[in-house]
Write a protein that holds these residues in place. Sequence first.
Motif, PDB file in Angstrom:
ATOM      1  N   CYS A  50       0.820  -1.216   0.000  1.00  0.00           N
ATOM      2  CA  CYS A  50       0.000   0.000   0.000  1.00  0.00           C
ATOM      3  C   CYS A  50       0.856   1.269   0.000  1.00  0.00           C
ATOM      4  N   ILE A  51       1.988   1.241   0.706  1.00  0.00           N
ATOM      5  CA  ILE A  51       2.867   2.422   0.717  1.00  0.00           C
ATOM      6  C   ILE A  51       3.258   2.781  -0.710  1.00  0.00           C
ATOM      7  N   SER A  52       3.680   1.796  -1.466  1.00  0.00           N
ATOM      8  CA  SER A  52       4.086   2.051  -2.849  1.00  0.00           C
ATOM      9  C   SER A  52       2.877   2.235  -3.750  1.00  0.00           C
ATOM     10  N   GLY A  53       1.864   1.407  -3.573  1.00  0.00           N
ATOM     11  CA  GLY A  53       0.708   1.440  -4.452  1.00  0.00           C
ATOM     12  C   GLY A  53      -0.042   2.751  -4.421  1.00  0.00           C
ATOM     13  N   PHE A  54      -0.095   3.386  -3.252  1.00  0.00           N
ATOM     14  CA  PHE A  54      -0.817   4.649  -3.117  1.00  0.00           C
ATOM     15  C   PHE A  54       0.110   5.865  -3.124  1.00  0.00           C
ATOM     16  N   SER A  55       1.350   5.669  -3.522  1.00  0.00           N
ATOM     17  CA  SER A  55       2.304   6.783  -3.548  1.00  0.00           C
ATOM     18  C   SER A  55       2.137   7.605  -4.819  1.00  0.00           C
ATOM     19  N   TYR A  56       2.715   8.791  -4.802  1.00  0.00           N
ATOM     20  CA  TYR A  56       2.700   9.649  -5.982  1.00  0.00           C
ATOM     21  C   TYR A  56       4.054  10.346  -6.099  1.00  0.00           C
ATOM     22  N   GLY A  57       4.718  10.158  -7.230  1.00  0.00           N
ATOM     23  CA  GLY A  57       5.997  10.829  -7.453  1.00  0.00           C
ATOM     24  C   GLY A  57       7.071  10.418  -6.468  1.00  0.00           C
ATOM     25  N   LEU A  58       7.025   9.173  -6.029  1.00  0.00           N
ATOM     26  CA  LEU A  58       8.029   8.676  -5.090  1.00  0.00           C
ATOM     27  C   LEU A  58       9.163   8.049  -5.888  1.00  0.00           C
ATOM     28  N   GLY A  59      10.390   8.519  -5.660  1.00  0.00           N
ATOM     29  CA  GLY A  59      11.525   7.993  -6.387  1.00  0.00           C
ATOM     30  C   GLY A  59      11.976   8.933  -7.492  1.00  0.00           C
ATOM     31  N   GLY A  60      12.912   8.457  -8.308  1.00  0.00           N
ATOM     32  CA  GLY A  60      13.444   9.251  -9.407  1.00  0.00           C
ATOM     33  C   GLY A  60      13.015   8.696 -10.753  1.00  0.00           C
ATOM     34  N   ASP A  61      13.325   7.422 -10.993  1.00  0.00           N
ATOM     35  CA  ASP A  61      12.937   6.779 -12.246  1.00  0.00           C
ATOM     36  C   ASP A  61      11.427   6.722 -12.419  1.00  0.00           C
ATOM     37  N   LYS A  62      10.694   6.803 -11.333  1.00  0.00           N
ATOM     38  CA  LYS A  62       9.231   6.737 -11.400  1.00  0.00           C
ATOM     39  C   LYS A  62       8.672   7.786 -12.375  1.00  0.00           C
ATOM     40  N   PHE A  63       9.320   8.954 -12.452  1.00  0.00           N
ATOM     41  CA  PHE A  63       8.816  10.005 -13.333  1.00  0.00           C
ATOM     42  C   PHE A  63       8.937   9.609 -14.803  1.00  0.00           C
TER      43      PHE A  63
END
Length: 404
Positions: free
Chosen positions: A42-55
């Motif tokens: 859930c931490i990752s699934g409901f995250s937004y803009g978390l990380g660098g490559d994610k963008f």
Amino acid sequence: MSVVYLIFIILTAYFSYRYDRIEEYDSHKQHRLWLMCIYLICISGFSYGLGGDKFTYMEEFELYPDRWNDVGDFIWIQFMMKGQMPLWTLANILAKVVFGSFNAVQFIQSTAINISICYLVSKYTHRYFLFLLIYFFTLQYFIFNTEVMREGFALSFVLLGMHGWMNGKKWLFFVMLPIGILFHISAAVAVVFPFAKFKLSWKMLGIAFALSFAIWFLSDILLGRVMMALLGGMGSLVEKIIFYSIQASTIFGFLRSAITYLIFPFVIMYSVMQNEKDEDRSKKFSRMISYMLLLGVLASSFAGFSRLYNYVRVFYLILFADFIYTMFREKKHLIIRLGTFCGTVFLVFLQYMIPYKTTNTYYYDYFYPYTSILEKSKDVYIREVAHSEAVMAEESDNNVREIK
């Protein structure tokens, strides 16, 4: 919103104190493990803009078709132009068509990798919650769930395949490996796993170190005369392989890599194996360490291949949890083990503090504070700027060898 991190740390630390000492099967302990697994998803699934490559993943998602028409052609184009494997592209298209949101992709990916890891934890250590704390504080959780999402998908299948091989289910390995490769080509490194079976000793570590140094020292010649011949032709996938192959490092960079990927992990894993009384587990640990040595040689020799170490990282952290738990229970070689522990913590700290001048931020700022889909703050885009700086530095001429 970073309270979600605090809740995870407090609960996991309590469960570690309460349950990690239990050696036999305990239904409450199993229940808490999977409860925390769901929490991590859930931490990752409901995250937004978390990380660098994610963008990068988020931007590319907008280009995916929202209908099933011409899916085959789009998968082929993504493979040829961007080197992206078919199942990753298909997962994105499925999320786009059915849900219309990248949140579905990160939720599915997080579910796959974290369930796979927690299952392995339940099979290879009794220190479930200590592992989860290490998984979290070493930032490996964030890396698998945000920075290497395609590889995270691949890992979730390949790790289960390795588990199957070690438990006499070789068919599972042969099923899972192709699936993993179809998510990310790096999964092909698992092909050597069945052959990783050495007689482990300090002498073997010395041989691995000497081999990695020789490869590093001669790498310009090897790459110049062999790499281009073997990978003749062009295309995005070939270009990526060549790019990672020519990442350069100084002698100090090599020594740091050797310490990070060979020496400290060997001391940790070998120490645990020496204290393991179960013969079956000892055989499995022996294979894990053998595989770790092979990947450690690659990661130390070629800076660009360090990410291949992800395919042994989970097993390494599992044994690291046992290593910490038994730190003061064995007096033999205590100074060496304490030094290894402190050195490992220091290396993790150095990763936390990688600086980005354009944003005046550090590596840990990719993941802190926590940002969720409930707020979607524009402040997260400072991470995208930092990531752009990191990519530009990676691609600079100073970091690559000249191949003639």
